[in-house]
Design a protein around this motif. Structure first.
Motif, PDB file in Angstrom:
ATOM      1  N   ILE A  82      35.594  49.717  33.028  1.00 21.95           N
ATOM      2  CA  ILE A  82      36.291  50.773  33.774  1.00 21.95           C
ATOM      3  C   ILE A  82      35.416  51.216  34.936  1.00 21.95           C
ATOM      4  O   ILE A  82      34.287  51.703  34.726  1.00 21.95           O
ATOM      5  N   ASP A  83      35.909  51.033  36.143  1.00 22.15           N
ATOM      6  CA  ASP A  83      35.182  51.436  37.347  1.00 22.15           C
ATOM      7  C   ASP A  83      36.204  51.545  38.481  1.00 22.15           C
ATOM      8  O   ASP A  83      37.059  50.661  38.632  1.00 22.15           O
ATOM      9  N   ASP A  84      36.145  52.612  39.278  1.00 24.63           N
ATOM     10  CA  ASP A  84      37.147  52.774  40.331  1.00 24.63           C
ATOM     11  C   ASP A  84      36.870  51.892  41.550  1.00 24.63           C
ATOM     12  O   ASP A  84      37.694  51.826  42.463  1.00 24.63           O
ATOM     13  N   GLU A  85      35.726  51.209  41.566  1.00 27.37           N
ATOM     14  CA  GLU A  85      35.426  50.282  42.659  1.00 27.37           C
ATOM     15  C   GLU A  85      35.714  48.858  42.193  1.00 27.37           C
ATOM     16  O   GLU A  85      35.103  48.359  41.244  1.00 27.37           O
ATOM     17  N   ILE A  86      36.651  48.198  42.863  1.00 23.17           N
ATOM     18  CA  ILE A  86      37.092  46.876  42.420  1.00 23.17           C
ATOM     19  C   ILE A  86      35.969  45.849  42.467  1.00 23.17           C
ATOM     20  O   ILE A  86      35.852  44.990  41.587  1.00 23.17           O
ATOM     21  N   GLN A  87      35.086  45.950  43.456  1.00 21.27           N
ATOM     22  CA  GLN A  87      33.972  44.999  43.539  1.00 21.27           C
ATOM     23  C   GLN A  87      33.025  45.152  42.357  1.00 21.27           C
ATOM     24  O   GLN A  87      32.529  44.164  41.811  1.00 21.27           O
ATOM     25  N   SER A  88      32.801  46.397  41.968  1.00 22.33           N
ATOM     26  CA  SER A  88      31.920  46.660  40.825  1.00 22.33           C
ATOM     27  C   SER A  88      32.541  46.121  39.538  1.00 22.33           C
ATOM     28  O   SER A  88      31.865  45.480  38.722  1.00 22.33           O
ATOM     29  N   GLY A 126      32.388  42.368  39.561  1.00 17.27           N
ATOM     30  CA  GLY A 126      31.002  41.905  39.462  1.00 17.27           C
ATOM     31  C   GLY A 126      30.486  41.959  38.040  1.00 17.27           C
ATOM     32  O   GLY A 126      29.835  41.021  37.555  1.00 17.27           O
ATOM     33  N   ILE A 127      30.793  43.065  37.326  1.00 20.45           N
ATOM     34  CA  ILE A 127      30.362  43.203  35.933  1.00 20.45           C
ATOM     35  C   ILE A 127      31.060  42.161  35.058  1.00 20.45           C
ATOM     36  O   ILE A 127      30.451  41.534  34.181  1.00 20.45           O
ATOM     37  N   ALA A 128      32.365  41.958  35.322  1.00 16.17           N
ATOM     38  CA  ALA A 128      33.114  40.962  34.550  1.00 16.17           C
ATOM     39  C   ALA A 128      32.513  39.567  34.727  1.00 16.17           C
ATOM     40  O   ALA A 128      32.417  38.789  33.764  1.00 16.17           O
ATOM     41  N   PHE A 150      39.944  48.256  34.467  1.00 13.92           N
ATOM     42  CA  PHE A 150      40.715  49.455  34.801  1.00 13.92           C
ATOM     43  C   PHE A 150      39.974  50.292  35.839  1.00 13.92           C
ATOM     44  O   PHE A 150      38.739  50.316  35.873  1.00 13.92           O
ATOM     45  N   GLU A 151      40.755  51.023  36.649  1.00  8.80           N
ATOM     46  CA  GLU A 151      40.162  51.829  37.709  1.00  8.80           C
ATOM     47  C   GLU A 151      39.999  53.296  37.331  1.00  8.80           C
ATOM     48  O   GLU A 151      39.390  54.060  38.075  1.00  8.80           O
ATOM     49  N   ASP A 152      40.591  53.730  36.215  1.00  7.53           N
ATOM     50  CA  ASP A 152      40.365  55.108  35.774  1.00  7.53           C
ATOM     51  C   ASP A 152      40.472  55.214  34.259  1.00  7.53           C
ATOM     52  O   ASP A 152      40.985  54.316  33.578  1.00  7.53           O
ATOM     53  N   GLY A 153      39.979  56.339  33.734  1.00  5.59           N
ATOM     54  CA  GLY A 153      39.866  56.517  32.295  1.00  5.59           C
ATOM     55  C   GLY A 153      41.188  56.580  31.570  1.00  5.59           C
ATOM     56  O   GLY A 153      41.289  56.141  30.413  1.00  5.59           O
ATOM     57  N   SER A 154      42.223  57.156  32.181  1.00  2.00           N
ATOM     58  CA  SER A 154      43.503  57.296  31.488  1.00  2.00           C
ATOM     59  C   SER A 154      44.118  55.943  31.174  1.00  2.00           C
ATOM     60  O   SER A 154      44.662  55.731  30.086  1.00  2.00           O
ATOM     61  N   GLN A 155      44.036  55.003  32.130  1.00  4.33           N
ATOM     62  CA  GLN A 155      44.562  53.663  31.888  1.00  4.33           C
ATOM     63  C   GLN A 155      43.806  52.979  30.749  1.00  4.33           C
ATOM     64  O   GLN A 155      44.400  52.367  29.863  1.00  4.33           O
ATOM     65  N   ALA A 156      42.483  53.119  30.788  1.00  5.90           N
ATOM     66  CA  ALA A 156      41.653  52.464  29.774  1.00  5.90           C
ATOM     67  C   ALA A 156      41.917  53.034  28.389  1.00  5.90           C
ATOM     68  O   ALA A 156      42.011  52.294  27.401  1.00  5.90           O
ATOM     69  N   LEU A 157      42.041  54.375  28.289  1.00  2.00           N
ATOM     70  CA  LEU A 157      42.257  55.002  26.979  1.00  2.00           C
ATOM     71  C   LEU A 157      43.565  54.532  26.365  1.00  2.00           C
ATOM     72  O   LEU A 157      43.621  54.218  25.165  1.00  2.00           O
ATOM     73  N   GLU A 158      44.621  54.472  27.159  1.00  2.00           N
ATOM     74  CA  GLU A 158      45.906  53.995  26.658  1.00  2.00           C
ATOM     75  C   GLU A 158      45.783  52.570  26.119  1.00  2.00           C
ATOM     76  O   GLU A 158      46.331  52.241  25.059  1.00  2.00           O
ATOM     77  N   TYR A 159      45.045  51.727  26.843  1.00  2.00           N
ATOM     78  CA  TYR A 159      44.858  50.334  26.408  1.00  2.00           C
ATOM     79  C   TYR A 159      44.029  50.268  25.117  1.00  2.00           C
ATOM     80  O   TYR A 159      44.357  49.532  24.180  1.00  2.00           O
ATOM     81  N   LEU A 160      42.954  51.044  25.060  1.00  2.00           N
ATOM     82  CA  LEU A 160      42.054  51.004  23.905  1.00  2.00           C
ATOM     83  C   LEU A 160      42.756  51.466  22.634  1.00  2.00           C
ATOM     84  O   LEU A 160      42.495  50.939  21.541  1.00  2.00           O
ATOM     85  N   ILE A 179      27.491  52.763  33.452  1.00  4.92           N
ATOM     86  CA  ILE A 179      26.863  52.300  34.689  1.00  4.92           C
ATOM     87  C   ILE A 179      27.292  53.260  35.782  1.00  4.92           C
ATOM     88  O   ILE A 179      28.481  53.355  36.098  1.00  4.92           O
ATOM     89  N   SER A 180      26.345  53.996  36.332  1.00  7.30           N
ATOM     90  CA  SER A 180      26.714  55.052  37.268  1.00  7.30           C
ATOM     91  C   SER A 180      25.727  55.140  38.415  1.00  7.30           C
ATOM     92  O   SER A 180      24.555  54.782  38.283  1.00  7.30           O
ATOM     93  N   GLY A 181      26.234  55.637  39.529  1.00 10.04           N
ATOM     94  CA  GLY A 181      25.368  55.892  40.677  1.00 10.04           C
ATOM     95  C   GLY A 181      24.708  57.245  40.603  1.00 10.04           C
ATOM     96  O   GLY A 181      23.998  57.654  41.522  1.00 10.04           O
ATOM     97  N   TYR A 182      24.926  57.967  39.483  1.00  9.28           N
ATOM     98  CA  TYR A 182      24.410  59.327  39.348  1.00  9.28           C
ATOM     99  C   TYR A 182      23.363  59.369  38.243  1.00  9.28           C
ATOM    100  O   TYR A 182      23.622  59.004  37.102  1.00  9.28           O
TER     101      TYR A 182
END
Length: 508
Positions: free
Chosen positions: A7-13, A16-18, A34-44, A83-86
């Motif tokens: 799950i990452d909102d940047e498609i390149q990231s 790249g991880i995949a 997935f690009e956001d948490g809500s999509q991922a949670l529904e899938y999980l 994995i975060s930039g923060y």
């Protein structure tokens, strides 16, 4: 086959991880990107076979930390990599609380992430083989058992407990549970104490294991016969002297029965440990505690003060609640239940006021687990901080809403300046009691609605006197006055000259 969700909102990231996973081993399958948490949670929720999650923190809808929080409600053990930039401490602290497998700050080299994937694979192998045959480091082995232990005491699943006992090499029934905790400074360097605590445990019994529960509490579980509480109390007292006094290290001792579940034994020891809330004695042994009456009068008063919206009185009720706790000294379970009841009515108040959950969710999540606190003052300060933050946000919302309402009223008055408006008329137009509308307007602008209406009427009268040849009685009608004599009188009172004199002065 191992399956991972990224799950990452940047498609390149994401891609790249995949790609790193695909290059690492054919044993990895990408379950979803997935690009956001809500999509991922529904899938999980629909795919429990996923056995690894890689997520960013800041994303649309709800972020990675909220996603992890929701995942942990139904799956305590699945490895999660952030994995975060923060690199802020607050993010890292949250990650620790949710027991993530790794917290990685971007950018990361493919070779570095490849090594992390290998560590995850070693974790998976450990469930089938307790021995270190896969170049697993000692810290990774300890981390795995810590996660397994937290899973076991939270859900009390017999299969998980069996795996844990297999790893440790002895049964937990009839064992001694020794819990060790300290203040926030102790928690900040808690990993550095593991070797010291392991050495201490090995001196008492060869059948032992040391777990770190949620990065807050060390739990020593050991089997030893022919020893009693007093002997353990002396052991622990001597051991605690090795720590600096400003760390406020304290312990709880519980001897489990042969029919105790792991969950019951651990939380009995935790209840013993939290006696430090009431007595600053460093060593506490388990004792049966009497049930205490819940402070319903304080509870009802808090509900009343929340309804009234009086912040100072609400704070006073929180103080009363905490004072009652100090006097009655409830058990861990009772205290946990009481605090849940208090936070529930605060959340209910927020829902009624349509306060976004983001204003209080961090506080309520923290209060769900008393092991996050080492003293009652911490709990008290958290409750007060939550109340203060909620009311600060409500005030900001109210001010914003009031400002918008006042602007709408001002625009309406300007557009209908020629009409004979009353406060009751305005209340009907804006769907609010005219008295409340008047109070909001005056508190926001510093003047009453009538004063503002008079002001804009006089401004419009000045413009018409200068820029048109209209008669005084016509201008009077245009700005909403039915009596020219009254208009002339008010104009003279406010401007200092009559309308006729004003026109004469400014049209020369």
């Amino acid at each position: 086959m191992n399956r991972v969700v990224i799950i990452d909102d940047e498609i390149q990231s994401r891609n790249g991880i995949a790609e790193i996973f695909r290059n690492h081993s054919p044993q990895w399958e990408i379950g979803g990107l997935f690009e956001d948490g809500s999509q991922a949670l529904e899938y999980l929720l629909q795919h429990p076979e996923i056995n690894l999650i890689v997520t960013d923190i800041r994303m649309p809808k709800f972020d990675g930390l909220e996603l992890i929080s929701r995942i942990r409600q139904y799956n305590k053990l699945i490895p999660i990599i952030i994995i975060s930039g923060y690199s802020e401490f607050s993010y890292a602290k949250k990650a620790v609380d949710y027991q993530v497998f790794r917290y990685i700050v971007k950018p990361i080299l493919p070779s570095e992430f490849d090594a992390v994937i290998t560590s995850v694979e070693n974790f998976f192998r450990l469930e089938d083989d307790p021995f270190n045959e896969y170049n697993l480091t000692s810290s990774e082995f300890d981390q795995f058992l810590d996660l397994l232990f937290s899973e076991s005491v939270s859900l009390n699943k017999s299969q998980t407990i069996h795996i844990l006992e297999k790893q440790c090499g002895f049964s937990f029934q009839g064992a001694w549970f020794l819990l060790i905790a300290g203040n926030h400074e102790f928690n900040n360097q808690i990993d550095s104490y593991r070797t010291l605590i392991q050495n201490f445990a090995s001196e008492i019994s060869p059948e032992h294991h040391v777990f770190l529960f949620h990065e807050k509490i060390y739990c020593i579980i050991l089997q030893k016969t022919n020893i009693d509480y007093d002997a353990f109390k002396r052991y622990m007292q001597k051991f605690i002297w090795k720590f600096s006094s400003d760390l406020f290290v304290h312990t709880g001792i519980y001897h489990s029965c042969n029919n105790d579940t792991l969950k019951n034994a651990f939380f009995s020891a935790l209840s013993t440990l939290t006696q430090f809330f009431y007595s600053k004695t460093s060593v506490h042994i388990y004792q049966d505690q009497k049930l205490c009456d819940f402070p319903y009068s304080v509870y009802k008063n808090l509900q009343l003060q929340l309804t009234n919206g009086n912040l100072l009185n609400i704070r006073d009720e929180i103080y009363s609640f905490m004072d009652y706790i100090r006097v009655k000294q409830p058990s861990y379970y009772e205290l946990h239940s009481w605090i849940n009841k208090i936070t529930h009515i605060i959340i209910q108040y927020c829902n009624d006021k349509k306060v976004p959950s983001s204003y209080y969710i961090d506080y309520t999540e923290n209060l769900q687990f008393l092991y996050n606190f080492y003293c009652l003052e911490d709990i008290e300060n958290t409750l007060l901080a939550m109340i203060d933050n909620i009311f600060e946000k409500i005030a900001e919302q109210t001010n914003s809403t009031n400002t918008f309402l006042v602007e709408q009223v001002q625009n309406y008055l300007s557009d209908h300046i020629s009409e004979n408006l009353t406060l009751s008329d305005l209340g009907d137009v804006f769907g609010i009691n005219y008295s409340s509308l008047s109070n909001i307007f005056s508190s926001t602008t510093g003047q009453t609605i009538i004063e503002y209406l008079t002001f804009i009427r006089m401004q419009r009268a000045k413009e018409l006197l200068i820029n048109t040849n209209k008669k005084i009685y016509e201008i009077c009608s245009d700005i909403g006055y039915s009596e020219p004599k009254y208009f002339i009188k008010r104009f003279h009172q406010i401007v200092g000259v009559t309308p006729k004199e004003y026109r004469k002065i400014y049209t020369k």
